[in-house]
Scaffold this motif. Structure first.
Motif, short mmCIF file in Angstrom:
data_model
loop_
_atom_site.label_atom_id
_atom_site.label_comp_id
_atom_site.label_asym_id
_atom_site.label_seq_id
_atom_site.Cartn_x
_atom_site.Cartn_y
_atom_site.Cartn_z
N SER A 261 0.88 -1.27 -0.06
CA SER A 261 -0.05 -0.26 0.03
C SER A 261 0.84 1.23 -0.04
N HIS A 262 2.14 1.21 -0.13
CA HIS A 262 3.21 2.21 -0.23
C HIS A 262 2.87 3.43 1.09
N TYR B 180 2.86 8.25 2.78
CA TYR B 180 2.87 7.60 1.37
C TYR B 180 4.29 7.99 0.57
N TYR C 215 5.96 5.83 -2.81
CA TYR C 215 5.75 5.06 -3.71
C TYR C 215 7.01 4.01 -3.81
N MET D 246 -2.56 10.24 -0.50
CA MET D 246 -1.64 10.81 -1.28
C MET D 246 -1.44 12.25 -1.10
N ARG E 275 -6.79 12.03 -3.61
CA ARG E 275 -6.60 10.71 -3.88
C ARG E 275 -5.93 9.82 -2.64
N TYR F 109 -4.28 5.86 -1.60
CA TYR F 109 -3.75 4.57 -2.23
C TYR F 109 -4.27 3.50 -1.47
N VAL G 165 -5.28 3.32 -7.21
CA VAL G 165 -5.57 4.72 -6.66
C VAL G 165 -6.88 5.12 -6.48
N HIS H 296 -5.29 2.97 -11.95
CA HIS H 296 -3.71 2.75 -11.96
C HIS H 296 -3.11 2.81 -13.27
#
Length: 519
Positions: A141-142, A180, A182, A303, A315, A317, A322, A334
């Motif tokens: 899930s970053h 968050y 990535y 995010m 947004r 994640y 997304v 995504h």
């Protein structure tokens, strides 16, 4: 999948023009849910942004209502894109990873909130708290906050097992679960774990448990396999100086596979989109529980940077997705970009509607988003928004910011300096336990260097700082490297700011004696 300068590996040839000609017989003039002008709108956008080829499928209520190919999958050979043309889908692969984890959770083999070490005892992060507390939910899930360190995998052919081992040496400027960020490496670790739990590889599991039930018979996990197909797209990049597109080599990324190695076509991806809009069933077979499919689409971490526009909501994640909104309607999506390809899978769940768009250009390619929003405006009966103009304005602002940053950087360069040593004294092997090996060799008035398998020139900048010019690898920019000396005055290490969200990466010189021992 990464986007730091992601993408493209050296030029093969340069093309003066490309022709986004339609590759299939046009569907009926009017398809409910699809704009009547789509067959003209898409080629016009491709022409504007220099996209050689594009394939699209639109689904609604469990059916494919539009499927079409535009432009060329191979410009040199003048081969058209069809609905069967295989493209790389990049980071859309992540949702196959989270779906795999959901299937294993249904079988009682995996608990989202148990520590990773319970499944991978060898798992270790640089942060001891993260090593002990990181869960499977964290991996996908970053939300960990860990810096990406994409050059570790992109520059190398390290095995998946080796990449997991190297995590312990990768530092970050952020604390565990600080927000968050990535991270392809952790998603890869999740896929590696899926394979371990299932008693095979991640690829075996996805093929048997997802591809086969969904009849995604054209999809694969390697660009090498794609090239064995009779209908695959070549990858392309923009040549900004020539104002054209250029074909580039494929770049295999098998080791990071669970984060982005899947290749597919719009026929297969349409089946996948229909499945994602359903309740976890394929025909009468419950592939994954409705609860776990819903969990895949449930926000896990907000995010940054808020809402990108007034039409697109804030947004978050989820797990390989997304979660946002488009003009007040729920939106799951995504994208994926890697070496000459850019893809978008975008769903409006309340309308049971989805769009998948695959292209063979990564650089500054907003066409999938422009097309998807154009279709959504029509579906929702809303006044169309000129997103093409929005993206043009954004591109202009970004280029102005880059020019300003470049001017500032030039002003900070110290003039009339020279290296502290003769060039031969810098030559050698320098190693970091996480990143691998930088090898430096003389080349005229500078150096040629490699980071694992990624080669690049190094030009003198100032003092003991050398710089790799932008686009010199055709992929991710290396930037500046700073050679450091020991107390005795010898060149003994390289400091490299290869990851913006982490301290400088230090590569220590490998002595001849150590090199002999390694052999």
């Amino acid at each position: 999948m990464m986007r730091r300068r992601i993408a493209l590996f050296g030029l093969v040839f340069t093309l003066a023009i490309f022709l986004p000609a339609s590759a299939e017989i046009a569907p009926p003039q009017h398809t409910p849910g699809v704009p009547d002008d789509l067959n003209q709108f898409i080629p016009a956008q491709m022409q504007k942004w220099k996209v050689p080829g594009l394939a699209i499928a639109v689904v609604q209520n469990g059916q494919v209502i539009y499927s079409h190919g535009f432009g060329l999958r191979d410009v040199k050979a003048n081969l058209p894109v069809t609905s069967k043309t295989i493209f790389a889908i990049g980071s859309i692969s992540k949702s196959f990873n989270s779906l795999s984890m959901g299937i294993l959770n249904d079988e009682g083999k995996l608990d989202w909130d148990k520590p990773v070490r319970q499944y991978l005892p060898e798992f270790q992060m640089h942060d001891p708290v993260a090593s002990e507390r990181m869960t499977l939910r964290d991996l996908i899930s970053h939300r960990v906050g860990m810096a990406g360190h994409d050059l570790v995998w992109y520059s190398s052919d390290f095995s998946r097992e080796d990449l997991v081992r190297r995590l312990r040496f990768l530092q970050s400027d952020h604390d565990f679960r600080s927000g968050y960020h990535y991270n392809n490496m952790l998603v890869m670790a999740a896929g590696y774990m899926v394979g371990k739990i299932a008693g095979g590889t991640w690829e075996d599991f996805v093929h048997q448990r997802i591809f086969e039930p969904l009849q995604m018979n054209s999809s694969n996990f390697s660009v090498l396999d794609s090239q064995k197909s009779s209908d695959f797209s070549e990858p392309y990049r923009k040549d900004e100086h020539a104002g054209a597109v250029s074909q580039i080599p494929f770049h295999p990324i098998s080791t990071i596979g669970p984060a982005g190695s899947i290749n597919s076509n719009v026929e297969d991806m349409a089946r996948y989109a229909i499945f994602q809009l359903g309740k976890g069933k394929v025909g009468d077979r419950q592939l994954v529980s409705e609860a776990n499919l819903t969990l895949n689409h449930t926000p896990q971490v907000p995010m940054p940077r808020g809402s990108p526009s007034k039409e697109i909501g804030f947004r978050s994640y989820a797990m390989g997705w997304v979660i946002s909104s488009y003009r007040g309607h729920r939106l799951w999506w995504h994208n994926g970009g890697i070496d000459g390809f850019y893809a978008l899978l975008s769903l409006l769940p309340d309308e049971n509607f989805g769009v998948v768009i695959l292209t063979n250009l990564l650089d500054e390619d907003p066409v999938p988003e422009v097309v998807a929003y154009h279709i959504y405006d029509h579906l929702l009966g809303l006044e169309p928004v000129d997103f093409a103009k929005r993206f043009e304005e954004l591109e202009t602002k970004q280029k102005a910011a880059e020019d300003e940053e470049h001017t500032k950087e030039l002003s900070e360069r110290k003039q009339n300096t020279h290296p502290s040593h003769e060039l031969k004294d810098y030559v050698g092997r320098y190693e970091n336990p996480g990143y691998g090996v930088i090898t430096v060799q003389t080349d005229g008035n500078g150096f040629k260097a490699t980071l694992n398998k990624l080669s690049f020139p190094l030009h003198y900048y100032h003092y003991d700082v050398f710089e790799s010019p932008p686009d010199s690898t055709g992929a991710m920019d290396i930037g500046k490297l700073r050679f450091q000396t020991s107390m005795s005055g010898d060149i003994d290490s390289i400091a490299a700011p290869l990851e913006p969200a982490a301290p400088e990466i230090i590569f220590n010189r490998v002595t001849e004696k150590a090199q002999q021992q390694q052999k």
